[in-house]
Design a protein around this motif. Structure first.
Motif, mmCIF file in Angstrom:
data_model
loop_
_atom_site.group_PDB
_atom_site.id
_atom_site.type_symbol
_atom_site.label_atom_id
_atom_site.label_comp_id
_atom_site.label_asym_id
_atom_site.label_seq_id
_atom_site.Cartn_x
_atom_site.Cartn_y
_atom_site.Cartn_z
ATOM 1 N N PRO A 1 -23.474 5.039 -7.647
ATOM 2 C CA PRO A 1 -22.984 5.745 -9.016
ATOM 3 C C PRO A 1 -22.532 4.335 -9.813
ATOM 4 C CG PRO A 1 -21.372 6.023 -6.910
ATOM 5 C CD PRO A 1 -22.746 5.451 -6.568
ATOM 6 N N ALA A 2 -22.299 4.774 -11.208
ATOM 7 C CA ALA A 2 -21.856 3.913 -11.985
ATOM 8 C C ALA A 2 -20.430 2.949 -11.619
ATOM 9 C CB ALA A 2 -21.649 4.480 -13.519
ATOM 10 N N ARG A 3 -19.699 3.606 -10.947
ATOM 11 C CA ARG A 3 -18.299 3.122 -10.671
ATOM 12 C C ARG A 3 -18.588 2.093 -9.571
ATOM 13 N NH1 ARG A 3 -12.973 6.631 -10.797
ATOM 14 N NH2 ARG A 3 -14.002 7.839 -8.940
ATOM 15 N N ASP A 4 -18.239 0.664 -9.727
ATOM 16 C CA ASP A 4 -18.972 -0.245 -8.733
ATOM 17 C C ASP A 4 -17.601 -0.871 -7.928
ATOM 18 O OD1 ASP A 4 -17.860 -2.196 -10.720
ATOM 19 O OD2 ASP A 4 -19.724 -2.459 -11.449
ATOM 20 N N TYR A 5 -16.386 -0.717 -8.544
ATOM 21 C CA TYR A 5 -15.338 -1.346 -7.776
ATOM 22 C C TYR A 5 -15.817 -2.762 -7.433
ATOM 23 C CZ TYR A 5 -14.050 3.390 -6.646
ATOM 24 O OH TYR A 5 -14.043 4.680 -6.577
ATOM 25 N N GLY A 6 -16.462 -3.640 -8.465
ATOM 26 C CA GLY A 6 -16.773 -4.843 -8.527
ATOM 27 C C GLY A 6 -15.536 -6.074 -8.315
ATOM 28 N N GLN A 7 -14.439 -5.581 -8.920
ATOM 29 C CA GLN A 7 -13.407 -6.387 -8.910
ATOM 30 C C GLN A 7 -12.426 -6.439 -7.603
ATOM 31 O OE1 GLN A 7 -12.634 -8.573 -11.391
ATOM 32 N NE2 GLN A 7 -14.728 -7.787 -12.211
ATOM 33 N N HIS A 8 -12.096 -5.166 -7.125
ATOM 34 C CA HIS A 8 -11.290 -5.184 -5.993
ATOM 35 C C HIS A 8 -11.894 -4.400 -4.933
ATOM 36 C CE1 HIS A 8 -7.928 -6.773 -8.413
ATOM 37 N NE2 HIS A 8 -8.208 -6.004 -9.172
ATOM 38 N N HIS A 9 -12.422 -5.078 -4.074
ATOM 39 C CA HIS A 9 -13.105 -4.439 -2.832
ATOM 40 C C HIS A 9 -13.077 -5.558 -1.682
ATOM 41 C CE1 HIS A 9 -16.109 -7.572 -3.079
ATOM 42 N NE2 HIS A 9 -16.009 -7.649 -4.298
ATOM 43 N N THR A 10 -13.311 -5.087 -0.555
ATOM 44 C CA THR A 10 -13.495 -6.060 0.482
ATOM 45 C C THR A 10 -14.324 -5.052 1.957
ATOM 46 O OG1 THR A 10 -12.462 -7.779 1.824
ATOM 47 C CG2 THR A 10 -11.465 -5.448 2.234
ATOM 48 N N TYR A 11 -14.943 -5.823 2.548
ATOM 49 C CA TYR A 11 -15.555 -5.399 3.767
ATOM 50 C C TYR A 11 -15.150 -6.290 4.949
ATOM 51 C CZ TYR A 11 -18.447 -3.092 7.401
ATOM 52 O OH TYR A 11 -18.809 -2.417 8.585
ATOM 53 N N LEU A 12 -14.240 -5.522 5.774
ATOM 54 C CA LEU A 12 -13.629 -6.354 6.665
ATOM 55 C C LEU A 12 -14.121 -5.613 8.065
ATOM 56 C CD1 LEU A 12 -11.473 -8.106 7.937
ATOM 57 C CD2 LEU A 12 -9.595 -6.133 7.718
ATOM 58 N N LYS A 13 -14.767 -6.527 9.004
ATOM 59 C CA LYS A 13 -15.351 -6.114 10.159
ATOM 60 C C LYS A 13 -14.875 -6.915 11.459
ATOM 61 C CE LYS A 13 -19.869 -5.822 12.323
ATOM 62 N NZ LYS A 13 -21.290 -5.890 12.316
ATOM 63 N N LEU A 14 -14.261 -6.153 12.412
ATOM 64 C CA LEU A 14 -13.498 -6.380 13.512
ATOM 65 C C LEU A 14 -14.399 -6.425 14.489
ATOM 66 C CD1 LEU A 14 -9.927 -5.486 12.549
ATOM 67 C CD2 LEU A 14 -11.047 -7.900 12.280
ATOM 68 N N LEU B 1 -16.234 -2.907 16.141
ATOM 69 C CA LEU B 1 -14.983 -2.168 16.849
ATOM 70 C C LEU B 1 -14.375 -1.565 15.899
ATOM 71 C CD1 LEU B 1 -13.751 -4.933 19.327
ATOM 72 C CD2 LEU B 1 -15.070 -3.153 20.000
ATOM 73 N N VAL B 2 -13.995 -1.825 14.684
ATOM 74 C CA VAL B 2 -13.483 -1.431 13.919
ATOM 75 C C VAL B 2 -13.796 -1.967 12.319
ATOM 76 C CG1 VAL B 2 -11.171 -0.701 12.347
ATOM 77 C CG2 VAL B 2 -11.304 -0.661 15.018
ATOM 78 N N SER B 3 -14.374 -1.429 11.416
ATOM 79 C CA SER B 3 -14.347 -2.096 10.075
ATOM 80 C C SER B 3 -13.792 -1.220 9.032
ATOM 81 C CB SER B 3 -16.084 -2.177 9.782
ATOM 82 O OG SER B 3 -16.632 -0.914 9.687
ATOM 83 N N VAL B 4 -13.732 -1.929 7.954
ATOM 84 C CA VAL B 4 -12.966 -1.262 6.567
ATOM 85 C C VAL B 4 -13.776 -1.438 5.518
ATOM 86 C CG1 VAL B 4 -10.791 -0.903 5.332
ATOM 87 C CG2 VAL B 4 -10.544 -1.250 7.751
ATOM 88 N N ALA B 5 -14.145 -0.717 4.708
ATOM 89 C CA ALA B 5 -14.483 -0.730 3.166
ATOM 90 C C ALA B 5 -13.591 -0.272 2.274
ATOM 91 C CB ALA B 5 -16.043 0.025 2.787
ATOM 92 N N ALA B 6 -13.138 -1.228 1.695
ATOM 93 C CA ALA B 6 -11.836 -0.858 0.678
ATOM 94 C C ALA B 6 -12.292 -1.143 -0.635
ATOM 95 C CB ALA B 6 -10.417 -1.636 1.091
ATOM 96 N N ALA B 7 -12.133 -0.255 -1.700
ATOM 97 C CA ALA B 7 -12.486 -0.330 -2.902
ATOM 98 C C ALA B 7 -11.352 0.374 -4.019
ATOM 99 C CB ALA B 7 -13.592 0.476 -3.295
ATOM 100 N N LEU B 8 -10.816 -0.454 -4.702
ATOM 101 C CA LEU B 8 -9.839 -0.271 -5.627
ATOM 102 C C LEU B 8 -10.011 -0.368 -7.000
ATOM 103 C CD1 LEU B 8 -6.756 -1.926 -3.671
ATOM 104 C CD2 LEU B 8 -7.424 0.733 -3.420
ATOM 105 N N GLU B 9 -9.505 0.465 -7.920
ATOM 106 C CA GLU B 9 -9.492 0.144 -9.255
ATOM 107 C C GLU B 9 -7.656 -0.056 -9.535
ATOM 108 O OE1 GLU B 9 -12.996 2.181 -11.749
ATOM 109 O OE2 GLU B 9 -11.126 3.564 -11.376
ATOM 110 N N LEU B 10 -7.528 -0.997 -10.129
ATOM 111 C CA LEU B 10 -6.164 -1.090 -10.378
ATOM 112 C C LEU B 10 -5.762 -1.037 -12.013
ATOM 113 C CD1 LEU B 10 -5.228 -4.092 -7.930
ATOM 114 C CD2 LEU B 10 -5.325 -1.804 -7.630
ATOM 115 N N ASP B 11 -4.579 -0.623 -12.366
ATOM 116 C CA ASP B 11 -4.072 -0.771 -13.613
ATOM 117 C C ASP B 11 -2.617 -1.615 -13.561
ATOM 118 O OD1 ASP B 11 -3.292 -0.387 -16.093
ATOM 119 O OD2 ASP B 11 -2.904 2.042 -15.974
#
Ligand SMILES: Cc1cc2nc3c(=O)[nH]c(=O)nc-3n(C[C@H](O)[C@H](O)[C@H](O)COP(=O)(O)OP(=O)(O)OC[C@H]3O[C@@H](n4cnc5c(N)ncnc54)[C@H](O)[C@@H]3O)c2cc1C
Ligand code: SF4
Length: 337
Positions: free
Chosen positions: A217-230, A240-250
Protein backbone atom coordinates in the motif's frame (compact mmCIF):
# COMPACT_ATOMS: atom_id res chain seq x y z
CA UNK A 1 11.85 -42.70 -6.20
CA UNK A 2 8.43 -41.10 -6.54
CA UNK A 3 7.36 -40.64 -10.13
CA UNK A 4 5.79 -37.32 -11.12
CA UNK A 5 4.77 -35.44 -14.30
CA UNK A 6 6.56 -32.25 -15.15
CA UNK A 7 4.63 -29.50 -16.90
CA UNK A 8 5.95 -26.07 -17.87
CA UNK A 9 3.23 -23.40 -17.97
CA UNK A 10 3.44 -20.40 -20.32
CA UNK A 11 0.52 -18.43 -18.89
CA UNK A 12 -1.23 -18.14 -15.54
CA UNK A 13 -4.35 -19.83 -16.90
CA UNK A 14 -2.26 -22.72 -18.26
CA UNK A 15 -0.72 -23.13 -14.80
CA UNK A 16 -4.13 -23.13 -13.12
CA UNK A 17 -5.51 -25.58 -15.68
CA UNK A 18 -2.51 -27.89 -15.35
CA UNK A 19 -3.14 -28.08 -11.61
CA UNK A 20 -6.41 -29.84 -12.39
CA UNK A 21 -7.78 -32.04 -9.67
CA UNK A 22 -6.70 -35.30 -8.12
CA UNK A 23 -3.07 -35.06 -9.34
CA UNK A 24 -1.62 -33.88 -6.05
CA UNK A 25 0.02 -31.12 -8.08
CA UNK A 26 2.47 -28.47 -6.86
CA UNK A 27 3.68 -25.25 -8.47
CA UNK A 28 7.44 -24.92 -8.48
CA UNK A 29 9.23 -21.56 -8.62
CA UNK A 30 12.82 -21.29 -7.26
CA UNK A 31 12.52 -24.80 -5.82
CA UNK A 32 14.64 -23.89 -2.76
CA UNK A 33 12.06 -25.32 -0.38
CA UNK A 34 9.98 -27.69 -2.49
CA UNK A 35 12.92 -29.68 -3.88
CA UNK A 36 14.33 -30.18 -0.36
CA UNK A 37 10.93 -31.41 0.80
CA UNK A 38 10.74 -33.82 -2.15
CA UNK A 39 14.20 -35.19 -1.32
CA UNK A 40 13.07 -35.78 2.26
CA UNK A 41 9.92 -37.54 1.01
CA UNK A 42 7.77 -34.96 2.80
CA UNK A 43 6.23 -33.67 -0.43
CA UNK A 44 5.34 -36.34 -2.98
CA UNK A 45 3.64 -34.46 -5.82
CA UNK A 46 2.16 -36.41 -8.71
CA UNK A 47 2.66 -33.36 -10.95
CA UNK A 48 5.11 -30.47 -10.82
CA UNK A 49 4.03 -27.31 -12.63
CA UNK A 50 7.03 -25.15 -13.45
CA UNK A 51 5.85 -21.54 -13.25
CA UNK A 52 9.21 -19.87 -13.83
CA UNK A 53 8.30 -18.80 -17.41
CA UNK A 54 5.15 -16.92 -16.36
CA UNK A 55 5.27 -13.14 -16.90
CA UNK A 56 5.17 -12.39 -13.17
CA UNK A 57 8.59 -10.87 -12.60
CA UNK A 58 7.85 -7.13 -12.61
CA UNK A 59 7.67 -4.53 -9.84
CA UNK A 60 5.23 -1.83 -10.93
CA UNK A 61 3.60 1.32 -9.56
CA UNK A 62 0.09 0.53 -8.37
CA UNK A 63 -2.42 2.88 -6.70
CA UNK A 64 0.27 4.92 -4.96
CA UNK A 65 2.10 1.79 -3.83
CA UNK A 66 3.89 -1.00 -5.66
CA UNK A 67 2.73 -4.29 -7.17
CA UNK A 68 5.33 -7.07 -6.89
CA UNK A 69 5.07 -10.06 -9.25
CA UNK A 70 5.13 -13.49 -7.62
CA UNK A 71 8.29 -14.44 -9.54
CA UNK A 72 10.35 -11.43 -8.50
CA UNK A 73 13.30 -12.98 -6.70
CA UNK A 74 13.96 -12.14 -3.07
CA UNK A 75 17.28 -10.53 -4.10
CA UNK A 76 15.71 -8.35 -6.82
CA UNK A 77 13.01 -7.23 -4.41
CA UNK A 78 15.37 -6.41 -1.55
CA UNK A 79 17.74 -4.39 -3.77
CA UNK A 80 15.15 -2.62 -5.93
CA UNK A 81 15.69 1.13 -5.46
CA UNK A 82 11.96 1.81 -4.98
CA UNK A 83 11.75 -0.85 -2.28
CA UNK A 84 14.92 0.36 -0.57
CA UNK A 85 13.78 3.97 -0.47
CA UNK A 86 10.04 3.51 0.10
CA UNK A 87 9.76 0.15 1.90
CA UNK A 88 13.12 -0.28 3.64
CA UNK A 89 11.43 -2.47 6.27
CA UNK A 90 10.73 -5.06 3.58
CA UNK A 91 14.24 -4.84 2.21
CA UNK A 92 15.80 -5.37 5.68
CA UNK A 93 13.53 -8.31 6.44
CA UNK A 94 14.41 -10.10 3.21
CA UNK A 95 18.13 -9.49 3.67
CA UNK A 96 17.93 -10.92 7.20
CA UNK A 97 16.88 -14.27 5.71
CA UNK A 98 18.64 -17.23 4.10
CA UNK A 99 21.83 -16.51 2.08
CA UNK A 100 22.72 -14.48 -1.00
CA UNK A 101 22.58 -17.60 -3.20
CA UNK A 102 19.17 -18.64 -1.88
CA UNK A 103 17.74 -15.15 -2.23
CA UNK A 104 18.87 -15.11 -5.88
CA UNK A 105 16.76 -18.21 -6.56
CA UNK A 106 13.85 -17.79 -4.13
CA UNK A 107 10.69 -16.12 -5.43
CA UNK A 108 8.21 -13.84 -3.68
CA UNK A 109 5.38 -16.36 -4.14
CA UNK A 110 7.57 -19.23 -2.92
CA UNK A 111 8.67 -17.31 0.17
CA UNK A 112 5.03 -16.78 1.10
CA UNK A 113 4.28 -20.48 0.68
CA UNK A 114 7.42 -22.00 2.20
CA UNK A 115 6.69 -24.63 4.79
CA UNK A 116 7.52 -24.80 8.49
CA UNK A 117 10.97 -25.75 9.77
CA UNK A 118 9.63 -28.02 12.53
CA UNK A 119 12.17 -30.87 12.86
CA UNK A 120 9.47 -33.55 12.98
CA UNK A 121 7.80 -32.27 9.82
CA UNK A 122 11.04 -32.96 7.91
CA UNK A 123 11.56 -36.41 9.42
CA UNK A 124 9.24 -38.92 7.79
CA UNK A 125 10.17 -41.50 10.43
CA UNK A 126 8.14 -39.53 13.01
CA UNK A 127 4.42 -38.76 13.16
CA UNK A 128 3.35 -35.22 12.27
CA UNK A 129 -0.18 -33.88 11.84
CA UNK A 130 0.96 -31.34 9.26
CA UNK A 131 2.62 -33.98 7.07
CA UNK A 132 0.24 -36.86 7.84
CA UNK A 133 -3.07 -35.55 9.24
CA UNK A 134 -4.20 -37.47 12.33
CA UNK A 135 -0.80 -39.04 13.07
CA UNK A 136 0.00 -36.86 16.10
CA UNK A 137 2.28 -34.03 17.11
CA UNK A 138 5.49 -35.17 18.81
CA UNK A 139 6.68 -31.56 19.13
CA UNK A 140 4.15 -31.11 21.94
CA UNK A 141 6.15 -32.20 24.96
CA UNK A 142 9.13 -33.01 22.69
CA UNK A 143 11.80 -30.87 21.05
CA UNK A 144 9.99 -27.56 20.82
CA UNK A 145 12.63 -24.90 21.41
CA UNK A 146 11.93 -23.27 18.02
CA UNK A 147 8.16 -23.66 18.15
CA UNK A 148 5.24 -21.30 18.63
CA UNK A 149 4.12 -19.47 21.76
CA UNK A 150 1.00 -17.88 20.25
CA UNK A 151 -2.04 -19.30 18.47
CA UNK A 152 -1.10 -22.97 18.84
CA UNK A 153 -3.54 -25.86 18.90
CA UNK A 154 -3.50 -29.35 20.38
CA UNK A 155 -2.75 -30.54 16.83
CA UNK A 156 0.25 -28.40 15.88
CA UNK A 157 2.62 -25.85 17.41
CA UNK A 158 4.72 -25.09 14.32
CA UNK A 159 5.82 -21.61 13.25
CA UNK A 160 5.88 -19.96 9.85
CA UNK A 161 9.56 -19.44 9.02
CA UNK A 162 9.52 -16.45 6.65
CA UNK A 163 11.15 -13.12 7.44
CA UNK A 164 9.72 -11.37 4.39
CA UNK A 165 6.16 -12.20 5.48
CA UNK A 166 6.62 -10.54 8.87
CA UNK A 167 7.41 -7.24 7.13
CA UNK A 168 4.52 -7.74 4.68
CA UNK A 169 2.16 -8.25 7.63
CA UNK A 170 3.31 -5.00 9.28
CA UNK A 171 3.02 -3.16 5.95
CA UNK A 172 -0.51 -4.55 5.48
CA UNK A 173 0.14 -5.93 2.00
CA UNK A 174 -2.46 -7.69 -0.14
CA UNK A 175 -1.96 -11.02 -1.91
CA UNK A 176 -3.48 -11.36 -5.40
CA UNK A 177 -4.29 -14.87 -6.56
CA UNK A 178 -5.75 -16.53 -9.66
CA UNK A 179 -7.56 -19.84 -9.60
CA UNK A 180 -10.17 -22.10 -11.16
CA UNK A 181 -12.94 -19.82 -9.82
CA UNK A 182 -11.29 -16.58 -11.00
CA UNK A 183 -9.11 -13.92 -9.41
CA UNK A 184 -9.31 -12.61 -5.86
CA UNK A 185 -7.31 -10.52 -3.39
CA UNK A 186 -6.55 -11.59 0.18
CA UNK A 187 -5.55 -9.20 2.99
CA UNK A 188 -2.16 -10.32 4.28
CA UNK A 189 -3.52 -11.03 7.77
CA UNK A 190 -5.96 -13.51 6.24
CA UNK A 191 -3.47 -15.26 3.96
CA UNK A 192 -1.71 -17.52 6.48
CA UNK A 193 -3.78 -19.38 9.05
CA UNK A 194 -3.50 -20.76 12.54
CA UNK A 195 -3.23 -24.57 12.80
CA UNK A 196 -6.55 -25.27 14.54
CA UNK A 197 -7.66 -28.79 13.73
CA UNK A 198 -6.27 -28.67 10.15
CA UNK A 199 -2.53 -28.01 10.50
CA UNK A 200 -1.88 -29.50 7.07
CA UNK A 201 -3.19 -26.21 5.65
CA UNK A 202 -0.68 -23.39 5.99
CA UNK A 203 -2.76 -20.76 4.25
CA UNK A 204 -6.15 -19.92 2.80
CA UNK A 205 -5.34 -20.68 -0.85
CA UNK A 206 -7.95 -22.93 -2.45
CA UNK A 207 -6.81 -25.93 -4.52
CA UNK A 208 -5.34 -24.77 -7.83
CA UNK A 209 -4.97 -21.13 -6.79
CA UNK A 210 -1.67 -19.48 -7.63
CA UNK A 211 -0.20 -16.30 -6.15
CA UNK A 212 0.30 -13.81 -8.98
CA UNK A 213 1.39 -10.67 -7.13
CA UNK A 214 1.57 -8.79 -3.85
CA UNK A 215 0.43 -5.18 -3.45
CA UNK A 216 2.27 -2.84 -1.12
CA UNK A 217 0.00 0.00 0.00
CA UNK A 218 0.92 3.66 -0.33
CA UNK A 219 1.74 4.00 3.39
CA UNK A 220 5.36 2.88 3.55
CA UNK A 221 6.74 3.76 7.02
CA UNK A 222 9.95 4.76 5.23
CA UNK A 223 11.17 6.94 8.12
CA UNK A 224 10.50 4.90 11.25
CA UNK A 225 10.84 1.17 10.87
CA UNK A 226 13.02 -1.73 11.93
CA UNK A 227 13.29 -5.45 11.35
CA UNK A 228 14.94 -7.05 14.34
CA UNK A 229 15.73 -10.76 13.99
CA UNK A 230 17.01 -12.79 16.92
CA UNK A 231 18.44 -16.21 16.09
CA UNK A 232 21.01 -18.77 17.17
CA UNK A 233 23.60 -17.64 14.57
CA UNK A 234 23.90 -14.24 12.94
CA UNK A 235 23.48 -15.58 9.43
CA UNK A 236 21.80 -18.50 7.69
CA UNK A 237 19.42 -19.24 10.57
CA UNK A 238 15.70 -18.88 11.02
CA UNK A 239 14.28 -16.46 13.60
CA UNK A 240 13.67 -17.55 17.17
CA UNK A 241 11.84 -14.26 17.49
CA UNK A 242 11.68 -11.39 15.03
CA UNK A 243 9.93 -8.03 15.10
CA UNK A 244 8.84 -5.83 12.21
CA UNK A 245 8.04 -2.43 13.69
CA UNK A 246 6.67 0.50 11.69
CA UNK A 247 5.72 3.87 13.14
CA UNK A 248 4.39 7.19 11.93
CA UNK A 249 5.29 9.93 14.38
CA UNK A 250 3.96 13.41 14.92
CA UNK A 251 6.87 14.94 16.78
CA UNK A 252 7.35 12.54 19.66
CA UNK A 253 3.76 11.26 19.55
CA UNK A 254 2.85 7.99 17.82
CA UNK A 255 0.31 8.57 15.04
CA UNK A 256 0.26 5.04 13.65
CA UNK A 257 1.92 1.84 14.84
CA UNK A 258 2.20 -1.47 13.03
CA UNK A 259 3.93 -4.42 14.62
CA UNK A 260 4.30 -8.02 13.53
CA UNK A 261 6.28 -10.84 15.13
CA UNK A 262 7.97 -13.78 13.42
CA UNK A 263 9.16 -17.13 14.79
CA UNK A 264 6.39 -17.23 17.37
CA UNK A 265 3.25 -18.48 15.59
CA UNK A 266 1.89 -20.42 12.61
CA UNK A 267 1.58 -17.04 10.85
CA UNK A 268 3.13 -13.59 11.26
CA UNK A 269 1.68 -12.53 14.60
CA UNK A 270 -0.09 -9.20 14.95
CA UNK A 271 -1.93 -7.84 17.97
CA UNK A 272 -4.12 -4.97 16.81
CA UNK A 273 -5.02 -4.06 20.39
CA UNK A 274 -1.35 -3.36 21.11
CA UNK A 275 -1.07 -1.26 17.95
CA UNK A 276 -4.13 0.76 18.98
CA UNK A 277 -2.74 1.17 22.50
CA UNK A 278 0.39 2.80 21.10
CA UNK A 279 -1.45 5.34 18.97
CA UNK A 280 -1.53 8.79 20.60
CA UNK A 281 1.08 7.77 23.18
CA UNK A 282 4.58 9.26 23.47
CA UNK A 283 7.17 7.30 21.54
CA UNK A 284 9.17 6.19 24.57
CA UNK A 285 10.24 3.04 26.38
CA UNK A 286 7.30 3.18 28.78
CA UNK A 287 4.71 3.08 25.98
CA UNK A 288 6.64 0.37 24.15
CA UNK A 289 6.90 -1.77 27.29
CA UNK A 290 3.16 -1.43 27.87
CA UNK A 291 2.47 -2.70 24.34
CA UNK A 292 4.97 -5.53 24.74
CA UNK A 293 3.40 -6.62 28.03
CA UNK A 294 -0.03 -6.66 26.41
CA UNK A 295 1.24 -8.85 23.57
CA UNK A 296 3.15 -11.42 25.64
CA UNK A 297 0.30 -11.74 28.14
CA UNK A 298 -1.35 -14.09 25.60
CA UNK A 299 1.73 -16.29 25.21
CA UNK A 300 1.41 -20.00 25.92
CA UNK A 301 4.93 -21.41 25.85
CA UNK A 302 5.71 -25.09 25.30
CA UNK A 303 7.86 -27.32 27.51
CA UNK A 304 11.24 -25.96 26.33
CA UNK A 305 10.58 -22.59 24.72
CA UNK A 306 9.55 -20.46 27.71
CA UNK A 307 12.58 -18.26 26.99
CA UNK A 308 10.80 -16.96 23.90
CA UNK A 309 8.27 -15.05 25.99
CA UNK A 310 10.86 -12.78 27.59
CA UNK A 311 12.85 -12.66 24.34
CA UNK A 312 9.74 -11.48 22.49
CA UNK A 313 8.95 -8.87 25.16
CA UNK A 314 12.44 -7.39 24.99
CA UNK A 315 12.61 -7.61 21.18
CA UNK A 316 9.34 -5.68 20.84
CA UNK A 317 10.61 -2.87 23.08
CA UNK A 318 13.95 -2.72 21.30
CA UNK A 319 12.40 -2.94 17.83
CA UNK A 320 10.02 -0.07 18.60
CA UNK A 321 12.81 2.02 20.12
CA UNK A 322 14.94 1.53 17.03
CA UNK A 323 12.02 2.37 14.76
CA UNK A 324 11.22 5.54 16.71
CA UNK A 325 14.85 6.65 16.62
CA UNK A 326 15.02 6.00 12.87
CA UNK A 327 17.80 3.45 13.32
CA UNK A 328 16.74 0.37 11.41
CA UNK A 329 18.43 -2.94 12.04
CA UNK A 330 20.71 -2.91 9.05
CA UNK A 331 23.34 -5.50 9.91
CA UNK A 332 22.30 -7.71 7.05
CA UNK A 333 22.47 -4.85 4.53
CA UNK A 334 26.05 -4.13 5.56
CA UNK A 335 26.98 -7.80 5.49
CA UNK A 336 25.88 -8.24 1.91
CA UNK A 337 26.98 -4.95 0.33
C1 LIG B 1 19.19 -23.29 4.09
C2 LIG B 1 18.01 -22.38 3.99
C3 LIG B 1 17.91 -21.28 4.84
C4 LIG B 1 16.82 -20.43 4.74
N1 LIG B 1 16.72 -19.36 5.61
C5 LIG B 1 15.63 -18.55 5.54
C6 LIG B 1 15.48 -17.46 6.44
O1 LIG B 1 16.31 -17.21 7.30
N2 LIG B 1 14.36 -16.68 6.31
C7 LIG B 1 13.42 -16.93 5.36
O2 LIG B 1 12.44 -16.18 5.29
N3 LIG B 1 13.53 -17.97 4.51
C8 LIG B 1 14.61 -18.76 4.58
N4 LIG B 1 14.71 -19.82 3.73
C9 LIG B 1 13.57 -20.18 2.90
C10 LIG B 1 13.57 -19.52 1.54
O3 LIG B 1 13.29 -18.16 1.71
C11 LIG B 1 12.46 -20.23 0.77
O4 LIG B 1 12.92 -21.54 0.49
C12 LIG B 1 12.13 -19.52 -0.52
O5 LIG B 1 11.68 -18.21 -0.27
C13 LIG B 1 11.08 -20.29 -1.29
O6 LIG B 1 10.93 -19.71 -2.57
P1 LIG B 1 11.02 -20.61 -3.88
O7 LIG B 1 10.69 -19.73 -5.02
O8 LIG B 1 12.33 -21.33 -3.96
O9 LIG B 1 9.84 -21.62 -3.59
P2 LIG B 1 9.62 -23.14 -4.06
O10 LIG B 1 10.54 -24.03 -3.30
O11 LIG B 1 9.61 -23.22 -5.53
O12 LIG B 1 8.13 -23.34 -3.52
C14 LIG B 1 7.82 -23.31 -2.15
C15 LIG B 1 6.33 -23.55 -1.99
O13 LIG B 1 5.60 -22.47 -2.52
C16 LIG B 1 4.70 -22.91 -3.54
N5 LIG B 1 4.67 -21.85 -4.53
C17 LIG B 1 5.73 -21.28 -5.16
N6 LIG B 1 5.33 -20.25 -5.90
C18 LIG B 1 3.99 -20.16 -5.77
C19 LIG B 1 2.98 -19.30 -6.30
N7 LIG B 1 3.28 -18.27 -7.12
N8 LIG B 1 1.70 -19.51 -5.93
C20 LIG B 1 1.36 -20.52 -5.10
N9 LIG B 1 2.26 -21.37 -4.57
C21 LIG B 1 3.57 -21.18 -4.89
C22 LIG B 1 5.26 -24.23 -4.02
O14 LIG B 1 4.25 -25.08 -4.54
C23 LIG B 1 5.84 -24.78 -2.74
O15 LIG B 1 4.82 -25.39 -1.96
C24 LIG B 1 15.82 -20.68 3.78
C25 LIG B 1 15.93 -21.78 2.90
C26 LIG B 1 17.01 -22.61 3.01
C27 LIG B 1 17.10 -23.79 2.06
S1 SF4 C 1 4.38 -28.92 15.42
FE1 SF4 C 1 3.12 -29.22 13.58
S2 SF4 C 1 4.68 -29.58 12.03
FE2 SF4 C 1 5.65 -30.00 14.00
S3 SF4 C 1 5.30 -32.18 14.52
FE3 SF4 C 1 3.63 -31.05 15.38
S4 SF4 C 1 2.08 -31.19 13.77
FE4 SF4 C 1 4.01 -31.60 12.78
Amino acid sequence: MNRFDYVRAGTVSEAVQAFGSGQNARFIAGGTNLVDLMKYNVEKPGRLIDITRLPLDAIEEHEGGLRVGALVTNATLAYDERIRSRYPLLSSAILAGASAQLRNAASTGGNLNQRTRCYYFYDEATPCNKREPGSGCPAIGGQNRIHAIFGTSEHCIATHPSDMCVALAALEATVNVAGPDGDRSIAFDDYHRLPGDAPEKDNTLKPGEIVVSIDLPARDYGQHHTYLKLRDRLSYAFALVSVAAALELDGQTIKTARLALGGVAHKPWRNKQAEALLEGKPANRESFAEAADLIVREAQPQSTNGFKVELARRAIVRGLEQAAAGTPQSLSDKRIQ
